[in-house]
Write an enzyme that holds these catalytic residues in place. Structure first.
Site, mmCIF file in Angstrom:
data_model
loop_
_atom_site.group_PDB
_atom_site.id
_atom_site.type_symbol
_atom_site.label_atom_id
_atom_site.label_comp_id
_atom_site.label_asym_id
_atom_site.label_seq_id
_atom_site.Cartn_x
_atom_site.Cartn_y
_atom_site.Cartn_z
ATOM 1 N N GLY A 35 4.974 -0.251 7.409
ATOM 2 C CA GLY A 35 5.095 1.181 7.169
ATOM 3 C C GLY A 35 4.274 1.970 8.154
ATOM 4 O O GLY A 35 4.328 1.738 9.366
ATOM 5 N N LYS A 36 3.459 2.905 7.648
ATOM 6 C CA LYS A 36 2.737 3.844 8.510
ATOM 7 C C LYS A 36 1.889 3.141 9.567
ATOM 8 O O LYS A 36 1.869 3.532 10.726
ATOM 9 C CB LYS A 36 1.844 4.764 7.661
ATOM 10 C CG LYS A 36 2.606 5.809 6.887
ATOM 11 C CD LYS A 36 1.725 6.982 6.479
ATOM 12 C CE LYS A 36 0.625 6.618 5.551
ATOM 13 N NZ LYS A 36 -0.143 7.805 5.069
ATOM 14 N N LYS A 94 -13.176 8.170 -2.260
ATOM 15 C CA LYS A 94 -11.732 7.993 -2.270
ATOM 16 C C LYS A 94 -11.159 8.758 -3.456
ATOM 17 O O LYS A 94 -11.824 8.935 -4.477
ATOM 18 C CB LYS A 94 -11.378 6.512 -2.404
ATOM 19 C CG LYS A 94 -10.007 6.149 -1.862
ATOM 20 C CD LYS A 94 -10.012 6.032 -0.345
ATOM 21 C CE LYS A 94 -8.711 5.466 0.185
ATOM 22 N NZ LYS A 94 -8.764 5.154 1.618
#
EC number: 1.4.1.23
Length: 371
Positions: free
Chosen positions: A202-203, A95
Site C-alpha cells: 500500500g502506501k 499516537k
C-alpha cells in the site's frame, strides 16, 4: 474529552492493566475523545514527552472492540517514543486512533470533514503536547482538514505548508535498514540477486518495491487489496504475486518485509519463515515479548521495526522546521548507520537486536529526564 489518568475515566477497560501495571505501560496520558454529532470516537495516547512534544500519526481503523483500539494506541505511542529517540528527534512518543471505517461517509464509512475537524479540536486541546500526522487510514488531505482546527498538525500538503506524503521517506528508511541488514549478514549493503518478500504494498510497500527493483532484487508481493498488487505489477511486470501472507513467508525468501498491520511475527509465522532477514515498515511487528528471541534462535536477523520505519516521522518532524526534502532525506539515510550500530550493540551485549534497540532508546530518554 476524557482523561484516562482519572480512576473512573476508562471504565472497566482491560487496557488499564497495560497502562498502569505492565512493563509495556508507563504512559503519561491517555485521552478518550467523543463527538456524538460527527460520530468521532478516538483515543490519543502520550507515552513520553521526555525528549520533547509527543509526535506520532493518527490511525483510522475499524477495530473489533474499543479495548483493542485503546491497546493499539498504547502500543503505538510507546513505539513512537522509542522510534523518535533512536531517530535523534527532539520529540517524545504519541499516537492516536480513530475508531471506525476510514471510508468516506458517502461510501458507508465514518470519515467526514466534521469528524476530522472535531478530532483536530481534541488534538488542539493538548496545547502542543501532541503533534499529529498521517498513519494507516489517514492521508495528506485529511491532515489538511485537521489543520483547520489544530496548528500542531504535520503531514499536510505542500500547498498548505506541509511535507506531503510521508510514506516516501518511510520506504526509503526501510530500504536503508534492509541494506544495513544485508551488510551485517552477507557483507555487502545491497539486495542485488536476493529474493525479498513484501507483505503489504500500500502506501509504503509500493515505494519499497521501487527501491528493491532498482537495486536488483527479485521481489515477491502480496496484499489483501488486489488493486494494490495490480498497481505494483503494472509498474514492475517481473514482480511475482502470491495469494496471501502464509504463501509468502513459506516462499524461498532471503528477506521478509512486513509492511501491513502489526503482529506479523508471531508463534505461527516465525517457525514458518524461510528468510534470513526480517526488515519491514509495519509497526509493532512482534506479537508479544519473546518473539525476538525466537527469531534469534532460528538465526533470523531482525531489524527492529521502529528503527527502520522512522523515515516518515523524520519527514514530518522536518515540517516543523520549514520542510526541506533533501535535509529530511539525508537524516533518513542515517537509518543505515543506526541499524548497524544496533546490530553491533546486540552482539556486544549478547542480546537480540530488538533488546539492544530498546536499551539505547531507554538510555536516551532517561538521560533527557535527568538533564
Amino acid at each position: 474529552m476524557t482523561d484516562a489518568s482519572h480512576p473512573t475515566a476508562a471504565g472497566d477497560l482491560g487496557a488499564i492493566s497495560t497502562l498502569f501495571r505492565s512493563e509495556q505501560g508507563g504512559h503519561e496520558r491517555v485521552l478518550l475523545c467523543q463527538d456524538r454529532e460527527s460520530g468521532l470516537k478516538a483515543v490519543i495516547a502520550l507515552h513520553s514527552t521526555a525528549l520533547g512534544p509527543a509526535l506520532g500519526g493518527t490511525r483510522f481503523h475499524a477495530y473489533a472492540s474499543d479495548e483493542e483500539a485503546v491497546l493499539d494506541a498504547l502500543n503505538l505511542a510507546r513505539g513512537m517514543s522509542y522510534k523518535n529517540a533512536l531517530a535523534g528527534l527532539p520529540h517524545g512518543g504519541g499516537k492516536a486512533v480513530i475508531i471506525g471505517s476510514p471510508a468516506p461517509v458517502s461510501e458507508g464509512g465514518l470519515k467526514s470533514e466534521a469528524l476530522l475537524r472535531a478530532y483536530g479540536r481534541f488534538v488542539a486541546s493538548l496545547d502542543g503536547r501532541y503533534v499529529t500526522a498521517c498513519d494507516v487510514g489517514t492521508y495528506v488531505a485529511d491532515m489538511d482538514v485537521v489543520a483547520r482546527e489544530c496548528r500542531w498538525t504535520t503531514g499536510r500538503s505542500p500547498e498548505n505548508g506541509g511535507a506531503g506524503d510521508s510514506s516516501v521517506l518511510t520506504a526509503f528508511g526501510v530500504f536503508q535498514g534492509m541494506r544495513a541488514s544485508a551488510q551485517a549478514l552477507w557483507g555487502e549493503p545491497t539486495l542485488r540477486g536476493r529474493t525479498v518478500g513484501v507483505a503489504g504494498v500500500g502506501k509504503v510497500g509500493h515505494h519499497l518495491v521501487d527501491h528493491l527493483v532498482e537495486d536488483g532484487a527479485r521481489v515477491v508481493v502480496t496484499d489483501v487489496r488486489p488493486e494494490s498488487v495490480e498497481r505494483v505489477r503494472a509498474r514492475h511486470p517481473r514482480v511475482v504475486a502470491v495469494p496471501d501472507t502464509e504463501s509468502l513467508i513459506r516462499a524461498d525468501l532471503d528477506v521478509y518485509a512486513p509492511c501491513a498491520l502489526g503482529g506479523a511475527l508471531n508463534d505461527d509465522t516465525v517457525p514458518a519463515l524461510t528468510a534470513r532477514i526480517v526488515c519491514g515498515a509495519a509497526n509493532n511487528q512482534l506479537a508479544h515479548p519473546g518473539v525476538e528471541k525466537d527469531l534469534a534462535d532460528r538465526g533470523i536477523l531482525y531489524a527492529p521495526d521502529y528503527v527502520v520505519n522512522a523515515g516518515g516521522v523524520i519527514q514530518v518532524a522536518d515540517e516543523l522546521l520549514g520542510f526541506e526534502f533533501d535535509r529530511a532525506k539525508a537524516k533518513a539515510a542515517q537509518i543505515f548507520d543506526t541499524t548497524l550500530a544496533i546490530f553491533d550493540r546486540a552482539r556486544t551485549d549478547g542480546v537480540p537486536p530488538a533488546v539492544a534497540a530498546d536499551r539505547i532508546a531507554e538510555q536516551r530518554m532517561a538521560e533527557a529526564r535527568t538533564a
